[in-house]
Design an enzyme around this catalytic site. Structure first.
Site, PDB file in Angstrom:
ATOM      1  N   HIS A 177      24.333 -15.080-116.865  1.00 50.47           N
ATOM      2  CA  HIS A 177      25.622 -15.730-117.327  1.00 50.47           C
ATOM      3  C   HIS A 177      25.656 -15.724-118.808  1.00 50.47           C
ATOM      4  CE1 HIS A 177      25.996 -16.757-113.109  1.00 50.47           C
ATOM      5  NE2 HIS A 177      25.539 -18.044-113.089  1.00 50.47           N
TER       6      HIS A 177
ATOM      7  N   LYS B 161      22.774 -12.907-107.452  1.00 49.07           N
ATOM      8  CA  LYS B 161      21.801 -13.229-108.170  1.00 49.07           C
ATOM      9  C   LYS B 161      20.621 -14.129-107.426  1.00 49.07           C
ATOM     10  CE  LYS B 161      21.993 -16.707-111.064  1.00 49.07           C
ATOM     11  NZ  LYS B 161      22.138 -17.930-110.545  1.00 49.07           N
TER      12      LYS B 161
HETATM   13  C1  BG6 Z   1      24.710 -20.708-110.846  1.00 51.32           C
HETATM   14  C2  BG6 Z   1      23.436 -21.269-111.318  1.00 51.32           C
HETATM   15  O1  BG6 Z   1      24.740 -19.210-110.772  1.00 51.32           O
HETATM   16  O2  BG6 Z   1      25.665 -20.996-111.691  1.00 51.32           O
HETATM   17  C3  BG6 Z   1      23.506 -22.756-111.004  1.00 51.32           C
HETATM   18  O3  BG6 Z   1      22.402 -20.527-109.940  1.00 51.32           O
HETATM   19  C4  BG6 Z   1      24.639 -23.376-111.899  1.00 51.32           C
HETATM   20  O4  BG6 Z   1      22.201 -23.400-111.204  1.00 51.32           O
HETATM   21  C5  BG6 Z   1      25.883 -22.429-111.652  1.00 51.32           C
HETATM   22  O5  BG6 Z   1      25.085 -24.570-111.448  1.00 51.32           O
HETATM   23  C6  BG6 Z   1      26.605 -22.994-112.844  1.00 51.32           C
HETATM   24  O6  BG6 Z   1      28.173 -22.292-112.580  1.00 51.32           O
HETATM   25  P1  BG6 Z   1      29.479 -23.217-112.458  1.00 51.32           P
HETATM   26  O7  BG6 Z   1      30.502 -22.111-111.853  1.00 51.32           O
HETATM   27  O8  BG6 Z   1      29.403 -24.460-111.791  1.00 51.32           O
HETATM   28  O9  BG6 Z   1      29.723 -23.262-114.203  1.00 51.32           O
END
Ligand code: BG6
Length: 473
Positions: A232, A140
């Site tokens: 997400h 992404k």
């Molecule tokens: C990523 C985003 O996709 O997901 C980030 O670009 C974010 O900004 C991250 O911090 C969060 O993922 P996780 O697995 O650390 O909760």
């Protein structure tokens, strides 16, 4: 994962191998798969970037980053380096002569290279599945709005079939996220009440303590909405909101997820709040304001926090609001989904204002599930007390630390697309956000103190709907 079969041998070509994602997440995930004995002996990793380096140079760089993972020594000798510019036809001509049999092209690059790399792969015949499978993994952000996502899908699908494309959303590789679907559909007790007759509203929170840090350039062009919501948060919403699939086959699951994302009503900009962190204190550490971060435009209007009220127009969810929020530099790291059940129709007690009747799926950290119930407080009076029944998923199943990429890479190697968003899911997500994207081209985010729970406008948003946020952390 140990009971899983060994994945077929393949060449994994990583474009952007020296980037943060490849070195911090992909390589360790491959090492961990090797350590679990899930990679076939002929598996080969070919890192591509424009820097001057050779095989040994790349391996030495990765030693520090991946070294402590037991599987690293098993794949280290199978890591190779290819120098090249992503726009240079010579690079692709070299790949044609280098690659025989199965190959996966992992685009761990800046998004502007996705389309051109796929064009070059297609033109070079590298996506023709003659002597083995050819798959493409795309990170992404997948587009920046509906039109750009549609254009990117068209460009990709002109060169490859949808079955060759793996759009990655690393949240879907997390055990607790994958568990949502099974929890719902394998337990009568939940599925029977999973609808507007019994559910008052749903809250989906992805709160981070992290600031933008060194990612200013990417983040300032992207912002919290594009970075987190169409991917997400909407994927989490889909897991909660989807109808039962007719089987656990990839297409059956993807069809249901696409259906529910398509049913998200275009977001009303008046039911959205955006914020940007100012200075403050996160977990005892002083934090500078977003506008002082490196590579952030001092006149930026980029948001680091977003809250939305979303409606899903299906019979199951009629009249049930979904409140979504995500932000950086908040008081605690907390990814959770809260299902608030309706109050009992006729309370036997005159006590009011006690909140229970809810299910909280804690996705990270402290992975677990808690069901908040009302009980009788022991004693002579007939008094209610809220209590929580907690299951610590992480302890119960001895979850090791995983990033989600292990599962997803294994799935790409074995050709399982269940966890990868399809073109229609991605476009439906952007379609729902389009009114907001257009409105947010103007105006400014509201400032919130770093280390707080977000801007006051997010509280006002949910209060207008007669509800309150579950406290972060
Ligand atoms: C990523 C985003 O996709 O997901 C980030 O670009 C974010 O900004 C991250 O911090 C969060 O993922 P996780 O697995 O650390 O909760």
């Amino acid at each position: 994962m140990n009971a899983s079969p060994v994945a077929p041998a393949a060449n994994l070509v990583i474009f952007g191998v020296l980037g943060d994602l490849a070195s911090r997440l992909l390589m360790p995930a491959m090492a961990s798969l090797a350590g679990s004995g899930l990679l076939a002996p002929g598996t080969r990793l070919l890192g591509v970037s424009h820097h001057d380096l050779d095989d040994d140079g790349l391996r030495c760089r990765l030693d520090e980053l991946v070294g402590p993972i037991p599987g690293w020594s098993r794949i280290r000798e199978h890591v190779h380096y290819q120098k090249g510019e992503f726009s240079d036809p010579q690079l692709f001509a070299t790949l044609v002569s280098e690659l025989k049999g199965n190959a996966i092209f992992y685009l761990a690059t800046a998004p502007q290279f996705f389309g051109p790399i796929i064009d070059s792969l297609g033109k070079g015949g590298l996506l023709d599945e003659i002597g083995g499978f050819r798959r493409v993994v795309i990170e992404k952000p997948f587009g920046t709005d509906l039109a750009s996502a549609q254009a990117l899908n068209r460009q990709i699908l002109a060169r490859a079939r949808e079955e060759q494309i793996y759009r990655i959303d690393h949240f879907l590789g997390k055990e607790t996220v994958r568990n949502i679907m099974l929890l719902r559909f394998a337990n009568t007790v939940f599925e029977a009440i999973w609808n507007s007759c019994y559910i008052d509203h749903v809250q989906i929170t992805v709160a981070e303590t992290l600031t933008v840090g060194s990612r200013g350039k990417f983040y300032d062009e992207t912002g919290a909405l594009r970075d987190m919501v169409p991917n997400h948060l909407f994927q989490l919403l889909a897991m909660i909101g989807m109808e039962p699939p007719i089987s656990l086959d990839a297409e059956a699951v993807r069809d249901e997820k696409a259906r529910v994302i398509s049913a998200i009503r275009p977001v009303d900009p008046d039911q959205a709040a955006r914020g940007r962190y100012g200075s403050g204190d996160v977990l005892g550490q002083p934090v500078s304001p977003y506008l002082a971060e490196i590579n952030v435009n001092p006149a930026s209007r980029t948001e680091t926090f977003v809250a939305l009220e979303v409606h899903v127009d299906t019979p199951r969810w009629s009249g049930v609001p979904f409140f979504l929020r995500t932000g950086k530099a908040l008081a605690a790291r907390d990814t959770e989904i809260l299902i608030q059940f309706r109050d009992v129709p006729h309370s036997l007690s005159r006590q009011t204002g006690i909140s229970a009747n809810r299910l909280v799926l804690q996705l990270q950290p402290d992975e677990g599930i808690s069901l908040d119930l009302m009980m009788k407080r022991p004693g002579p009076a007939l008094e209610l007390a809220p209590v929580s029944m907690n299951l610590n998923y992480a302890d119960h199943f001895k979850l090791g630390s995983r990033t989600g990429y292990e599962t997803l890479l294994y799935d790409v190697l074995t050709g399982d697309q269940t966890l990868f968003p399809r073109a229609d899911q991605i476009e439906a997500g952007w379609r729902a956000l389009q009114p907001l994207i257009e409105r947010w081209d103007h105006g400014w985010p509201q400032e919130y103190a770093a280390g707080s729970a977000g801007p006051a406008s997010a509280d006002a948003l949910i209060r207008r709907a007669g509800r309150n946020w579950h406290p972060v952390g």
